[in-house]
Every structure is written in C-alpha cells, then in structure tokens.
Scaffold this motif. Structure first.
Motif, short mmCIF file in Angstrom:
data_model
loop_
_atom_site.label_atom_id
_atom_site.label_comp_id
_atom_site.label_asym_id
_atom_site.label_seq_id
_atom_site.Cartn_x
_atom_site.Cartn_y
_atom_site.Cartn_z
N THR A 271 34.46 25.86 30.64
CA THR A 271 33.95 25.01 29.43
C THR A 271 34.21 23.44 29.66
O THR A 271 33.51 22.60 29.58
CB THR A 271 34.49 25.53 28.22
N GLN A 272 35.64 23.16 30.00
CA GLN A 272 36.10 21.94 30.14
C GLN A 272 35.40 21.07 31.19
O GLN A 272 34.91 19.83 30.95
CB GLN A 272 37.65 21.91 30.46
N ALA A 273 35.10 21.77 32.12
CA ALA A 273 34.35 21.22 33.36
C ALA A 273 32.69 21.07 32.93
O ALA A 273 32.21 20.02 33.65
CB ALA A 273 34.58 21.92 34.65
N PHE A 274 32.34 21.97 32.77
CA PHE A 274 30.83 22.13 32.36
C PHE A 274 30.10 21.36 31.17
O PHE A 274 29.35 20.61 31.11
CB PHE A 274 30.34 23.46 32.46
N LYS A 275 30.93 21.70 30.09
CA LYS A 275 30.54 21.24 28.74
C LYS A 275 31.11 19.62 28.76
O LYS A 275 30.38 18.77 28.24
CB LYS A 275 30.75 21.98 27.73
N ARG A 276 32.60 19.64 28.63
CA ARG A 276 33.05 18.33 28.25
C ARG A 276 32.98 17.26 29.88
O ARG A 276 33.49 16.30 29.42
CB ARG A 276 34.44 18.50 27.87
N LEU A 277 32.80 18.07 30.81
CA LEU A 277 32.63 17.27 31.86
C LEU A 277 34.05 16.47 32.35
O LEU A 277 34.08 15.35 32.97
CB LEU A 277 31.47 16.32 31.96
N ASP A 278 35.10 17.01 31.97
CA ASP A 278 36.46 16.47 32.27
C ASP A 278 37.18 17.27 33.08
O ASP A 278 37.70 18.18 33.02
CB ASP A 278 37.38 16.60 30.75
N PHE A 279 36.79 16.51 34.26
CA PHE A 279 37.20 17.33 35.61
C PHE A 279 38.74 17.31 35.88
O PHE A 279 39.50 18.19 36.26
CB PHE A 279 36.46 16.94 36.74
N GLY A 280 39.43 16.15 35.39
CA GLY A 280 40.69 16.30 35.47
C GLY A 280 41.50 17.24 34.81
O GLY A 280 42.55 18.08 35.47
N TYR A 281 41.11 17.54 33.43
CA TYR A 281 41.81 18.42 32.36
C TYR A 281 41.56 19.87 32.98
O TYR A 281 42.47 20.54 33.12
CB TYR A 281 41.40 18.28 31.20
N ALA A 282 40.14 20.23 33.49
CA ALA A 282 39.81 21.18 33.97
C ALA A 282 40.75 21.84 34.96
O ALA A 282 41.24 22.95 35.24
CB ALA A 282 38.51 21.55 34.48
#
Lengths: 311, 277
Positions: A271-282
C-alpha cells in the motif's frame, strides 16, 4: 581445476587444452542465463531497496532522493498502523497455517487408502490450488457479500449473525474473510505434500503393528506421526514464511480495511508503495520484515540444533 | 463385527464429500451467478440454481468489454514467461543435475534464497529500474520480471526430471563422438518432454495468477493483464455481479486446463521449489 566436467573416462591429458577449457566452462555456460537474470531482476533491486530505506524516495516528488539516515525507522517506531500490521501478521499467519495444516492432514489421511473414485476425488479437492489467487480472493469476497453471496444468509439462519451482513466490513470479524479464503486455497498444498509423505511409509509396518495388537490410534501415533514429522516440520516452517508474505488475498478482499484491521506487514508495504508512492518508507518497512523473517529462520535453525543435540 | 467397517466406510466417504463440497462450492457459486439473469439475481436470493439460466453476461463480457484484450495480454505474458523460463531452467537444471563445479553450492543457495524473501520488497525498486527503460506499462517488462521470479523454482523442477534420466545415455552418445551439448539436445531433452510440459504448466499458472507486480507496473487498459483488468472492473462497476463473475469464470479456464496437464506432477512441483504456492 577442481571440477569434473567430463565423465566419459578419457584421461584428461589426451584431450586438447581448448577442449578442456570448454568442458570446464560448460556448467557455467548452461547456468549463466538464469544467473544473470536472477542477479539483474532480483538481487540488484534487493540491494537498491535496502538503500531506499535510508533515502527519501517519493515517486511523484522530483526533489526527493536525498539520504536521510534513519528517519524512516524513527517514523516507523512511532507508527501505530505498523504495530497493528505486525499483530495482524501474526494472527493471519498463525490461523492460516494452523487451519491449512490441520485440514490438509485430515484430507491426506482420508486420501491415503485406495477407494473407488479416489483419482477423481483427488482432482476435485486439489482444484482450488489451481485457482489464481486474485480470483480466489474475489470469489470469497462475493460469497461474503449479502447481495450475491449465500454465506451471510446462512450465518443468519444459523443464528450466528443478528442480520445478514458482510463480515469483511465488520472490524471485529474482517480478518476471518481472508483467512477462510486462504485456508480454502492452501489446504491442497498441505494435503498433496503430506499425502506424498504418507505413501512413502512402508505398509508392512502397519501390518506388523496390527498383528501385535496395536489399535488405529496407536498405529497413527507410533508409526504415522513419527514418519511424517520431518515433512510436517519443513512444510510448516516454509509455509509460515510464505504466508506471512502473501498479501494478494488481503489486497483483493479488504485492501487492509476496515480501519486497518486486516492490514498485514506485506500488504502495508504494498500500500505504501502502490497507493502513496512512498518508495522510501515502503522499503524501510520491507527491511524490517526481512530482518524479522531472518530472525525467525535463525530461531528455527537453532531450535533444530538444540533438539538434535538433545536426541 | 460387520457393522463397524460399514460405519467407518460411510464416515470416510461423507468426509471426502464434505471436502469436495467445500473445494467446489465457491467455484460453483461463481458459475451460478454468471448464468443468472439480472432480474432474478436479487429476487431469487440464495437459491442454489436460478429458475432461468442465460449466457448474456458471457456474451456482454466477450463482445462489449475490454476483457478479451486482458485475456490476450495475460496469455501473451504467461505464455512467453512459461516458454522462456522452461528454456532457461532446462539449461540450468541440466547444469545442476550433471556437473560438479565450483560455486554450485552457492548457486543452489542463491536460488533457494530467492524463494524465501518477500518479493513485495522488490515492488518499488523494480518499478524505479524499469521506468526509465520504458518497461513499465509494458508486457515485455512483466515477462522479464516474471521470468526471473520463476527461474529458480523451475530450475529445481527440471533438475529433478533430469536426475531421473540415467547418465549412461549421454555417455554412450559422447563416446560415439557427440559433444555434451548435442547429447543434451538430441537425447536428454526429448526424454524429458513430460517434465518440460509440467514445468511449462507450473510457470504458466504462476504467471497467470500474479497480482502485485502487474498492479504496480501496468496502468493503462491496453496493457492490463487479467487480474488488473478484473480488479479495476470490480472497483468501477461493482454492481454488475453477473458480468464480473462471467469474467471470473473466463479467468479460471486456462488455470484449470493447465491444472489437468500438471496434475500428475503436483508432488514433484510442490516439493521442487519447496515453498512455491
């Protein structure tokens, strides 16, 4: 060179130098395409992902990309959603593995002895394994949906529910939806593996035991279980890791909701990568998950050593 | 004394039937809603079979929706992945089966490792790598990713098939002057044809089912694979149950066909990767 490529018995000195080099290179040439692909598509991204965990990488923000040290991990230690996802992962994995194993073992025992129509029965009960996981998820979420599915109405008729409602939208019960779908989908895996192990047990052991007067329960406990034990141990161990990483059903059925009640760590990463596009946190969460899985595997290895040394 | 076995046999058969019912019921319901006309869907509630069946939903899905495109995309991706993986895995599986070489242990360890770690970790980095190469939103990109993911498992599977073929065959051919590669291609590969078919089937099924990477890497409708298309359809038209389930039945067909093909090899397949679902 230490390796032996040719096994045709010719003494090495009689083969020309070029040919010997070619023979020595052969196994590497055979495996090179596979190795190159694995390194390029799995190991390089893995290393890159580890580096992302320490960087600010947001897909839609062109100014991101800076090295930020442990900031993600500090944020993670404050992230209540992450702790909930950890607890949910334990629950999801534990319940799924236990039920899959238990029901799979019973199925394997049922299928162990020949009976009329066993081939057909086996093909039918193993069929869910072939159903694509996204379809299994959708199919079960439809079954739980009171508009088209029968399950809420049956639960209501049995008095389990006060009205036919969707358990996937009930925060208390939602996790059972993906777990049931996962059990349905995963029973064949355990049954197939355990059935193969069961059929490798020498039959005369059972005959000898019954001549000596052992009852069915005694035969199960003192012959079947000890023979199955290694297969059971390895299958459960590997399956635990696999299921804790298995986010497909949750993404399809509940997307982590309601109110993050079904979010597991793997689906949280996605979800972090796909929805929020926050690759670092993911990537930071993924690194923590990797560490936990490594710790789990180490624990198993140590436990095994300890058991072996005691035996 | 005779009553007991009969009782046991009845209990056994009933238990088997219960398992079969549990396994088939969701699929049965999928089919049932797919053939229920819209006007009966709500009025007849949870009847086990509608009083009138129709193929309208299938007709609509096949002729007026994008599902044929999704189906075609998925076929292209899964088919190419299966062929390429089987090719690569038969080479590397042969290396593991027939040679002792330096680094073999590490190669096996590397391949086992790739089966253990969470692939969801790779979603973000793979997107970042493929994006500048123009391989996101592209079927080629998906094929590359799926091929890499399936090669380790397929290698172990092919190795187990090669292990079952005696070494004397190549040795005889090589004494007659053939190189090892010629012996591999002309003698060993034809003997492994059933194994090759099983590997094709396993990899096809795995690629057909993959969800997370196709969601992440594919955004447009033109390149959408079946799971991506079906999920976006579900979120857009979530009331059209008949059509959704008709599409679901279509997604099931190739998976079931391949299941029949690989049924004999299930044990070998499941234990080869050891962790492969």
């Amino acid at each position: 060179m230490a390796y032996v490529a040719r096994q045709d018995g010719l003494p090495a000195s009689r083969t020309p130098l070029m040919k010997r080099i070619a023979d020595g290179a052969a196994p590497y040439l055979y495996s090179a395409p596979a190795i190159i692909l694995i390194v390029a598509v799995m190991l390089v991204p893995l290393a890159l992902g580890v580096s992302y965990a320490f960087r600010d990488i947001q897909l839609l923000n062109p100014f991101s990309g800076a090295f930020i040290g442990l900031d993600h991990f500090r944020a993670l230690s404050q992230d209540q959603a992450f702790y909930r996802a950890l607890r949910n992962t334990l629950w999801w994995t534990g319940a799924s593995v236990f039920l899959q194993f238990f029901l799979g073992l019973i199925l394997a025992l049922l299928l162990d002895k020949p009976f009329y129509g066993r081939g057909l029965a086996q093909a039918l009960v193993f069929l869910p394994w072939a159903v694509p996981s996204f379809l299994a998820g959708l199919n079960w979420s439809w079954l739980f949906n009171p508009v088209v599915g029968p399950l809420p109405h049956w639960f209501y008729a049995l008095g389990l529910m006060s009205e036919p409602s969707n358990i996937l939208s009930d925060p208390q019960l939602a996790m059972w939806g993906p777990i049931i779908a996962n059990v349905w989908w995963g029973i064949p895996f355990f049954a197939i593996t355990l059935l193969a192990a069961l059929q490798a047990i020498p039959r005369d052991l059972y005959e000898a035991a019954s001549i000596d007067g052992a009852g069915p329960m005694q035969r199960f406990l003192s012959i079947t279980l000890p023979f199955l034990a290694p297969t059971i141990a390895i299958t459960i161990l590997l399956r635990t890791v696999w299921i804790s990483n298995f986010a497909d059903l949750i993404i399809v059925m509940t997307n982590g909701g309601p109110a993050d009640r079904t979010q597991i760590v793997a689906s949280y990463i996605f979800t972090q990568a796909f929805k929020r596009l926050d690759f670092g946190y993911a990537s930071a969460i993924a690194l923590v998950l990797l560490a936990l899985l490594l710790a789990y595997s180490m624990l198993i290895v140590i436990l095994r050593q300890w058991l072996l040394s005691k035996a | 004394m005779r009553a007991k076995p009969i009782l046991l046999i009845t209990a056994h058969r009933l238990a088997i039937l219960a398992y079969i019912a549990f396994a088939l019921f969701p699929l049965y319901w999928l089919l049932k809603v797919a053939v229920t006309p819209n006007d009966l869907l709500y009025s007849e509630g949870i009847r086990l079979w509608p009083s009138r069946a129709t193929l309208d939903h299938f007709d609509f899905v096949l002729r007026h929706s994008a599902f044929p495109t999704f189906f075609k995309n998925s076929l292209i991706v899964s088919g190419s992945t299966a062929v390429i993986v089987t090719l690569l895995a038969s080479l590397s599986g042969y290396a593991l089966s027939r040679f002792n070489f330096r680094g073999k242990y590490w190669l096996v360890a590397l391949m086992l490792l790739t089966q253990m770690f969470p692939l969801v970790m790779l979603v973000a980095p793979i997107f970042k790598i493929l994006s500048p190469m123009g391989l996101t939103n592209s079927l080629t990109g998906l094929v590359i990713v799926y091929t890499a993911f399936n090669v380790p498992f397929a290698t172990f599977l092919m190795q187990s098939f090669f292990d079952g073929i005696p070494k004397d065959l190549e040795e005889a051919a090589m004494i007659d002057g053939a190189t090892q590669f010629v012996a591999f291609r002309q003698i060993i590969l034809p003997l492994t044809l059933p194994g090759i078919a099983a590997t094709l089937g396993f990899v096809f099924t795995a690629a057909w089912s993959e969800l997370l990477f196709s969601l992440m890497l594919i955004s447009g409708n033109d390149q959408a694979t079946f799971p991506v298309g079906l999920l976006s359809f579900v979120s857009k038209f979530s009331v059209d149950f008949g059509q959704m389930m008709a599409a679901g039945v279509l997604a099931l067909i190739p998976a079931c066909l391949f299941f029949l093909l690989i049924q004999r090899y299930l044990v070998q397949g499941l234990t080869a990767g050891a962790v492969k679902g």
